[in-house]
Design a protein around this motif. Structure first.
Motif, PDB file in Angstrom:
ATOM      1  N   ASP A 116       0.336   2.062 -11.783  1.00 21.05           N
ATOM      2  CA  ASP A 116       0.023   3.470 -11.556  1.00 21.05           C
ATOM      3  C   ASP A 116      -0.198   3.724 -10.062  1.00 21.05           C
ATOM      4  OD1 ASP A 116      -1.034   6.022 -11.457  1.00 21.05           O
ATOM      5  OD2 ASP A 116      -2.441   5.706 -13.097  1.00 21.05           O
ATOM      6  N   PRO A 117       0.592   4.601  -9.437  1.00 21.68           N
ATOM      7  CA  PRO A 117       0.426   4.843  -8.007  1.00 21.68           C
ATOM      8  C   PRO A 117      -0.886   5.555  -7.659  1.00 21.68           C
ATOM      9  CG  PRO A 117       2.040   6.347  -8.913  1.00 21.68           C
ATOM     10  CD  PRO A 117       1.704   5.375 -10.003  1.00 21.68           C
ATOM     11  N   LEU A 118      -1.567   6.100  -8.660  1.00 28.11           N
ATOM     12  CA  LEU A 118      -2.833   6.777  -8.404  1.00 28.11           C
ATOM     13  C   LEU A 118      -4.040   5.858  -8.572  1.00 28.11           C
ATOM     14  CD1 LEU A 118      -2.151  10.221 -10.122  1.00 28.11           C
ATOM     15  CD2 LEU A 118      -1.666   9.505  -7.784  1.00 28.11           C
ATOM     16  N   GLN A 119      -3.786   4.589  -8.825  1.00 30.54           N
ATOM     17  CA  GLN A 119      -4.858   3.609  -8.993  1.00 30.54           C
ATOM     18  C   GLN A 119      -4.826   2.605  -7.836  1.00 30.54           C
ATOM     19  OE1 GLN A 119      -7.264   3.391 -11.334  1.00 30.54           O
ATOM     20  NE2 GLN A 119      -6.559   5.315 -12.187  1.00 30.54           N
ATOM     21  N   PRO A 120      -5.949   2.381  -7.173  1.00 29.74           N
ATOM     22  CA  PRO A 120      -5.947   1.492  -6.000  1.00 29.74           C
ATOM     23  C   PRO A 120      -5.711   0.026  -6.330  1.00 29.74           C
ATOM     24  CG  PRO A 120      -8.183   2.149  -6.554  1.00 29.74           C
ATOM     25  CD  PRO A 120      -7.257   2.945  -7.442  1.00 29.74           C
ATOM     26  N   ARG A 121      -5.858  -0.379  -7.593  1.00 29.05           N
ATOM     27  CA  ARG A 121      -5.737  -1.803  -7.925  1.00 29.05           C
ATOM     28  C   ARG A 121      -4.288  -2.273  -8.045  1.00 29.05           C
ATOM     29  NH1 ARG A 121      -7.664   0.520 -12.885  1.00 29.05           N
ATOM     30  NH2 ARG A 121      -6.079   0.390 -14.490  1.00 29.05           N
ATOM     31  N   HIS A 122      -3.331  -1.368  -7.989  1.00 31.32           N
ATOM     32  CA  HIS A 122      -1.931  -1.749  -8.123  1.00 31.32           C
ATOM     33  C   HIS A 122      -1.286  -1.872  -6.745  1.00 31.32           C
ATOM     34  CE1 HIS A 122      -2.504   0.160 -12.238  1.00 31.32           C
ATOM     35  NE2 HIS A 122      -2.396  -1.139 -12.417  1.00 31.32           N
ATOM     36  N   ALA A 123      -0.681  -3.015  -6.508  1.00 35.94           N
ATOM     37  CA  ALA A 123      -0.113  -3.313  -5.191  1.00 35.94           C
ATOM     38  C   ALA A 123       1.226  -2.621  -4.965  1.00 35.94           C
ATOM     39  CB  ALA A 123       0.071  -4.824  -5.047  1.00 35.94           C
ATOM     40  N   VAL A 124       1.438  -2.225  -3.722  1.00 34.81           N
ATOM     41  CA  VAL A 124       2.721  -1.656  -3.317  1.00 34.81           C
ATOM     42  C   VAL A 124       3.726  -2.799  -3.221  1.00 34.81           C
ATOM     43  CG1 VAL A 124       3.952  -0.478  -1.458  1.00 34.81           C
ATOM     44  CG2 VAL A 124       1.645   0.272  -2.117  1.00 34.81           C
ATOM     45  N   GLN A 125       4.878  -2.636  -3.861  1.00 37.33           N
ATOM     46  CA  GLN A 125       5.918  -3.670  -3.886  1.00 37.33           C
ATOM     47  C   GLN A 125       6.963  -3.480  -2.801  1.00 37.33           C
ATOM     48  OE1 GLN A 125       5.761  -6.320  -6.199  1.00 37.33           O
ATOM     49  NE2 GLN A 125       3.734  -5.407  -6.320  1.00 37.33           N
ATOM     50  N   GLY A 126       7.183  -2.242  -2.376  1.00 38.29           N
ATOM     51  CA  GLY A 126       8.187  -1.985  -1.354  1.00 38.29           C
ATOM     52  C   GLY A 126       8.047  -0.583  -0.795  1.00 38.29           C
ATOM     53  N   VAL A 127       8.521  -0.409   0.444  1.00 37.11           N
ATOM     54  CA  VAL A 127       8.451   0.881   1.126  1.00 37.11           C
ATOM     55  C   VAL A 127       9.817   1.171   1.735  1.00 37.11           C
ATOM     56  CG1 VAL A 127       7.391   2.171   3.019  1.00 37.11           C
ATOM     57  CG2 VAL A 127       5.991   0.602   1.658  1.00 37.11           C
ATOM     58  N   TRP A 128      10.296   2.402   1.574  1.00 41.83           N
ATOM     59  CA  TRP A 128      11.546   2.851   2.169  1.00 41.83           C
ATOM     60  C   TRP A 128      11.267   4.087   2.985  1.00 41.83           C
ATOM     61  CZ3 TRP A 128      11.038   0.298  -2.237  1.00 41.83           C
ATOM     62  CH2 TRP A 128      11.942  -0.714  -2.525  1.00 41.83           C
ATOM     63  N   MET A 129      11.789   4.116   4.203  1.00 41.07           N
ATOM     64  CA  MET A 129      11.653   5.285   5.076  1.00 41.07           C
ATOM     65  C   MET A 129      13.040   5.731   5.478  1.00 41.07           C
ATOM     66  SD  MET A 129       8.341   4.117   7.303  1.00 41.07           S
ATOM     67  CE  MET A 129       8.220   5.656   8.187  1.00 41.07           C
ATOM     68  N   ALA A 130      13.329   6.994   5.224  1.00 42.06           N
ATOM     69  CA  ALA A 130      14.656   7.556   5.506  1.00 42.06           C
ATOM     70  C   ALA A 130      15.751   6.683   4.905  1.00 42.06           C
ATOM     71  CB  ALA A 130      14.865   7.743   7.005  1.00 42.06           C
TER      72      ALA A 130
END
Length: 151
Positions: A116-130
């Protein structure tokens, strides 16, 4: 912008047609600055028909914005409205409706989270910019790898 006590005039704000860039979302009464601030503010404004986007009070805590949106959900804001206020609504308010949405061929900026992106306990797996994948390596991850096994 801000509007910590906008719930007191939600109907008037909705009738004006003006959007609200709400935040910080966790502002509560402290001193005389916001004596009527409530966590239900976003939910009340949404129910009145106010177009909402979310903001933090400072740039260094922007990483907490999804969690603060979760706080608004916990206090009555529909989940879909919170996600919209984090993504497409800011771009709509700024007059950039082609941004803030995932669409084929778009230069998307987004992140993928393991839960859940609204829960702090879940880690971000990847980020894309533009549309470009970003490295997830940071000074903290480098130090973790270097010292995870003390020798």
């Amino acid at each position: 912008m801000g509007c910590a006590e906008a719930h007191l005039v939600a109907k008037q704000v909705a009738d004006s047609g003006l959007p609200v860039i709400l935040g910080p979302l966790d502002v509560q009464p402290s001193g005389w600055s916001h004596p009527h601030a409530v966590y239900e503010n976003a939910a009340i404004l949404h129910k009145a028909g106010v177009k909402l986007a979310f903001r933090t009070g400072d740039a260094h805590n922007v990483r907490n914005l999804p969690t603060l949106a979760g706080l608004a959900v916990a206090h009555g804001l529909p989940r879909a409205a919170a996600l919209h206020a984090l993504s497409a609504a800011p771009m709509d308010i700024l007059g950039l409706p082609q941004m803030g949405r995932l669409a084929q061929g778009a230069q998307a900026t987004f992140f993928v989270v393991e839960g859940d992106p609204l829960q702090p306990r879940h880690a971000v797996q990847g980020v894309w910019m533009a549309g470009e994948a970003q490295s997830m390596q940071t000074r903290q991850t480098q130090l973790f790898e270097q010292f995870k096994e003390l020798k």
